[in-house]
Each structure stands twice: as C-alpha cells, then as structure tokens.
Write a protein that holds these residues in place. Structure first.
Motif, PDB file in Angstrom:
ATOM      1  N   LEU A 228      -7.959 -13.843  -5.739  1.00 26.78           N
ATOM      2  CA  LEU A 228      -6.508 -13.774  -5.607  1.00 26.78           C
ATOM      3  C   LEU A 228      -5.986 -12.440  -6.121  1.00 26.78           C
ATOM      4  O   LEU A 228      -5.045 -11.869  -5.554  1.00 26.78           O
ATOM      5  N   GLU A 229      -6.599 -11.911  -7.172  1.00 21.04           N
ATOM      6  CA  GLU A 229      -6.165 -10.630  -7.734  1.00 21.04           C
ATOM      7  C   GLU A 229      -6.375  -9.490  -6.737  1.00 21.04           C
ATOM      8  O   GLU A 229      -5.572  -8.553  -6.675  1.00 21.04           O
ATOM      9  N   ALA A 230      -7.443  -9.575  -5.948  1.00 17.47           N
ATOM     10  CA  ALA A 230      -7.719  -8.529  -4.961  1.00 17.47           C
ATOM     11  C   ALA A 230      -6.935  -8.743  -3.671  1.00 17.47           C
ATOM     12  O   ALA A 230      -6.648  -7.790  -2.941  1.00 17.47           O
ATOM     13  N   LEU A 231      -6.585  -9.993  -3.386  1.00 16.87           N
ATOM     14  CA  LEU A 231      -5.951 -10.315  -2.106  1.00 16.87           C
ATOM     15  C   LEU A 231      -4.553  -9.712  -1.994  1.00 16.87           C
ATOM     16  O   LEU A 231      -4.163  -9.250  -0.921  1.00 16.87           O
ATOM     17  N   GLY A 232      -3.789  -9.703  -3.091  1.00 20.62           N
ATOM     18  CA  GLY A 232      -2.433  -9.167  -3.043  1.00 20.62           C
ATOM     19  C   GLY A 232      -2.395  -7.711  -2.611  1.00 20.62           C
ATOM     20  O   GLY A 232      -1.718  -7.364  -1.624  1.00 20.62           O
ATOM     21  N   PRO A 233      -3.108  -6.807  -3.287  1.00 21.18           N
ATOM     22  CA  PRO A 233      -3.118  -5.404  -2.870  1.00 21.18           C
ATOM     23  C   PRO A 233      -3.681  -5.215  -1.462  1.00 21.18           C
ATOM     24  O   PRO A 233      -3.207  -4.366  -0.706  1.00 21.18           O
ATOM     25  N   TRP A 234      -4.710  -6.001  -1.111  1.00 22.65           N
ATOM     26  CA  TRP A 234      -5.282  -5.883   0.230  1.00 22.65           C
ATOM     27  C   TRP A 234      -4.246  -6.254   1.283  1.00 22.65           C
ATOM     28  O   TRP A 234      -4.094  -5.545   2.287  1.00 22.65           O
ATOM     29  N   MET A 235      -3.523  -7.349   1.068  1.00 26.00           N
ATOM     30  CA  MET A 235      -2.524  -7.790   2.037  1.00 26.00           C
ATOM     31  C   MET A 235      -1.400  -6.776   2.152  1.00 26.00           C
ATOM     32  O   MET A 235      -0.869  -6.544   3.252  1.00 26.00           O
ATOM     33  N   ALA A 236      -1.020  -6.171   1.038  1.00 29.24           N
ATOM     34  CA  ALA A 236       0.053  -5.174   1.071  1.00 29.24           C
ATOM     35  C   ALA A 236      -0.342  -3.946   1.875  1.00 29.24           C
ATOM     36  O   ALA A 236       0.525  -3.172   2.300  1.00 29.24           O
ATOM     37  N   GLY A 237      -1.640  -3.759   2.130  1.00 26.79           N
ATOM     38  CA  GLY A 237      -2.109  -2.565   2.809  1.00 26.79           C
ATOM     39  C   GLY A 237      -2.285  -2.692   4.308  1.00 26.79           C
ATOM     40  O   GLY A 237      -2.597  -1.695   4.963  1.00 26.79           O
ATOM     41  N   ARG A 249       0.212 -16.762   4.231  1.00 29.20           N
ATOM     42  CA  ARG A 249       1.424 -16.161   4.802  1.00 29.20           C
ATOM     43  C   ARG A 249       2.483 -15.984   3.725  1.00 29.20           C
ATOM     44  O   ARG A 249       3.197 -14.977   3.702  1.00 29.20           O
ATOM     45  N   ASN A 250       2.607 -16.949   2.825  1.00 29.12           N
ATOM     46  CA  ASN A 250       3.565 -16.813   1.733  1.00 29.12           C
ATOM     47  C   ASN A 250       3.210 -15.636   0.837  1.00 29.12           C
ATOM     48  O   ASN A 250       4.096 -14.962   0.308  1.00 29.12           O
ATOM     49  N   LEU A 251       1.930 -15.371   0.653  1.00 30.98           N
ATOM     50  CA  LEU A 251       1.528 -14.200  -0.116  1.00 30.98           C
ATOM     51  C   LEU A 251       1.946 -12.918   0.609  1.00 30.98           C
ATOM     52  O   LEU A 251       2.405 -11.965  -0.019  1.00 30.98           O
ATOM     53  N   ALA A 252       1.784 -12.891   1.934  1.00 24.04           N
ATOM     54  CA  ALA A 252       2.216 -11.715   2.701  1.00 24.04           C
ATOM     55  C   ALA A 252       3.723 -11.521   2.579  1.00 24.04           C
ATOM     56  O   ALA A 252       4.205 -10.389   2.445  1.00 24.04           O
ATOM     57  N   LEU A 253       4.484 -12.623   2.621  1.00 23.59           N
ATOM     58  CA  LEU A 253       5.930 -12.520   2.433  1.00 23.59           C
ATOM     59  C   LEU A 253       6.240 -11.937   1.059  1.00 23.59           C
ATOM     60  O   LEU A 253       7.192 -11.161   0.899  1.00 23.59           O
ATOM     61  N   ALA A 254       5.443 -12.314   0.060  1.00 25.09           N
ATOM     62  CA  ALA A 254       5.674 -11.851  -1.307  1.00 25.09           C
ATOM     63  C   ALA A 254       5.381 -10.364  -1.467  1.00 25.09           C
ATOM     64  O   ALA A 254       5.914  -9.720  -2.369  1.00 25.09           O
ATOM     65  N   THR A 255       4.529  -9.805  -0.617  1.00 28.76           N
ATOM     66  CA  THR A 255       4.233  -8.377  -0.674  1.00 28.76           C
ATOM     67  C   THR A 255       5.065  -7.584   0.334  1.00 28.76           C
ATOM     68  O   THR A 255       4.876  -6.377   0.461  1.00 28.76           O
ATOM     69  N   HIS A 256       5.971  -8.259   1.024  1.00 30.09           N
ATOM     70  CA  HIS A 256       6.841  -7.635   2.033  1.00 30.09           C
ATOM     71  C   HIS A 256       6.017  -7.029   3.169  1.00 30.09           C
ATOM     72  O   HIS A 256       6.415  -6.026   3.767  1.00 30.09           O
ATOM     73  N   THR A 257       4.863  -7.643   3.441  1.00 29.81           N
ATOM     74  CA  THR A 257       4.034  -7.245   4.573  1.00 29.81           C
ATOM     75  C   THR A 257       4.559  -7.926   5.830  1.00 29.81           C
ATOM     76  O   THR A 257       4.837  -9.130   5.813  1.00 29.81           O
TER      77      THR A 257
END
Length: 322
Positions: A228-237, A249-257
């Motif tokens: 989970l710690e790596a997934l956030g930065p990866w999704m933001a990229g 998908r909710n994580l992507a929304l949280a990173t404004h991806t």
C-alpha cells in the motif's frame, strides 16, 4: 474540543474517502487528540497517519471480551459515527461523549443515538458528504479536497494507462475475458500509451489471465502486486486508471489521478468527484454492463480533456496496425 472519536468501520476504498474529513477535522481542531475506531476485520488501510490513536473494537471474542472492549474507551468531547453499521451504533451508544453526530439511514436513530443526525446522499461523492459534519460547525473545507496523499502531476505523467480488473465481489467487475478483450483493443487503438494491468493484494487477484495479450502486444504488461505504501506514489504517476467500483479507484481519486470508472452494479455518483474535471464514469441508464466500445469512447474523451496538449489519443484499428 480536546478528545474526538471518529468511527469508521469499513474497507480500503471507504477509508480513502474518509481522509479529507480527517485532514479538515485536524484543521478545525488542531490541538485535539483524535482516536480512530475500527473493528478487527477492517484493519487494512486504516488512515493511522491522520489520527493520534487507533481503537480496535473486539468483534471475535466472547461476549465478555466484546463488552470489555466497548467499555474501554475514555470519555470524549465529540463523536462522529461515519459508519452507520450495527457495530458502530452499539459503540456510539456505549461511548461516553458530550456530543454525538452520525448519518443514519433510519431516521429513528437520530433521536436515539445522535445529537446531530445528517442524511447521507448516494448522489454526491462520499468524501464530500462526510465533510457535511464539519460544515455544521461552520468549517470551510478546502477544494480540491486534500487527502494527504501523493499528488498526480499531469505535466510529468508518462503515457501509462493502468487497469485494475478486480473487485470485492466478482459481479461488480467485468469478466476476465471482457478485460482481456478491452485491454487488447485499447493497446491497438491507443498505441502511444503503455497499458499496465495492476495485480491485487489477494492471491486470486493475479494478472496471469492476461499473459497471452501481453505476449502479443508490446505495449501491454502486468504490474506485480505492491505494498500500500508503494501503490500511492505509483498510482499518482500514471496518466489514468480504468477500473470498476473498487478500493483501488478510491486510491486514484485520493491522488487526483484521472480515472475512468465502469459502473453497472452500483450508482456512480457516490464514487464520482465533480469538483475537478479529471474523472469520468461509464454507465448505461438501462443498468446493463458497458461494452468495450462504450469504455474506449469514455477513455478517449477523458484523455482528450485532461491532456489536450498530447493531441488525439486514439487511432482506428487499421491506423494502429499500420
């Protein structure tokens, strides 16, 4: 307000939706001690970074152990029940609090449990609905919402489209065969993009089913599961995420991806932010499952809107193969 209890007993995606509430709660009461209450079943992705303490309600032990768990909480000045489950209602009833707020589906609980009861709407993004509790107190939330997560930067994102084909219930996502056909066609019609299938953290959420497509299409690959710690930065990229009603998908929304959500089992509006023009939802009014043509049309519209400087993202199949 010196001590605050926030009850949120839910899965990964719902925790993501609660993060702006916790960020704004800290802004409103910067000196308060914030306790997050969950249950043993839902420890994954609890936003511990946004609170001071995590209280885990015992739900698997004997009745005596469960009772002691309920009585373990210290008195608080204010309680927010953001769950509205049978367990959260019991905890709300038992927890000593000067003020209790919740949004029960049944109005009778407004009088029995809460000093302030708000109606929950299924037609607005969940993260914004939670902020209504703070608006009651005159708070002014910031927009776009702050999730305290890595933030997507459009100008720096590589041309990568991510896909997450899994869901908590299989019927809430497309079949694996449909995902194969979709990604195979997307790879041909969006040849300037790299198409990456993201594996889930469960053993059965493997990308092996896409092996044939990945072998045939040079711009398709499978991203092995990550923490989970790596997934956030990866999704933001990545440039965009295509998936159904999932926590990812909710994580992507949280990173404004940018996201393209595929909906047919659930209403899209509760999971579809409208305060930023980065998200699109594909759904049919009939309730039928959207086909590849509907989804790729939505993807084309999303990429054109978010990245106009890149030009037309889609080619016809004949052009893409030439």
């Amino acid at each position: 307000m010196r001590r605050i209890l926030v009850i949120r007993q839910c899965a990964f995606g719902d925790y993501m939706a609660a993060r702006p509430f916790l960020v704004e709660l800290r802004r409103l009461f910067p000196e308060a001690h914030i306790t997050l209450a969950t249950v043993t079943t839902y420890r994954y992705a609890v936003p511990e970074d946004l609170g001071d303490e995590v209280f885990v309600q015992e739900t698997r032990g004997s009745l005596a152990e469960q009772w002691r768990s309920l009585r373990a909480l210290e008195p608080v000045d204010i309680l927010f029940d953001l769950a509205d489950t049978s367990r959260s209602r019991v905890l709300t009833l038992m927890a000593p609090a000067a003020i209790k707020l919740g949004f029960p589906y049944r109005g009778v609980f407004n009088r029995l449990l809460y000093d302030v009861g708000l109606r929950r709407s299924n037609y607005h993004y969940e993260a914004e609905v939670l902020l209504d509790f703070l608006k009651v107190m005159g708070h002014k939330p910031r927009y776009p919402l702050d999730f305290a997560m890595p933030v997507h930067r459009q100008a720096e994102s590589p041309r990568v489209i991510a896909y997450f084909p899994f869901a908590s219930k299989a019927e809430k996502s497309l079949s694996l065969d449909s995902w194969c056909q979709l990604i195979d066609r997307a790879a041909r019609e969006f040849p300037d993009y790299h198409h990456v299938l993201l594996e889930g953290h469960k053993a059965e959420e493997s990308g092996d089913f896409l092996a044939e497509v990945a072998a045939r299409q040079a711009n398709v690959e499978v991203q092995p599961r990550m923490s989970l710690e790596a997934l956030g930065p990866w999704m933001a990229g990545v440039s965009a995420l295509v998936c159904g009603d999932t926590g990812v998908r909710n994580l992507a929304l949280a990173t404004h991806t940018p996201t393209l959500g595929i909906f047919f089992q659930t209403l899209p509006y509760r999971y579809w932010p409208r305060y930023e023009d980065l998200h699109e939802a594909v759904f049919l009014r009939s309730g039928e499952v959207p086909g590849s043509t509907d989804i790729l049309q939505g993807l084309e519209e999303l990429l054109t809107r978010v990245y106009p400087e890149r030009g037309a993202p889609r080619q016809s199949v004949s052009d893409a193969s030439s």
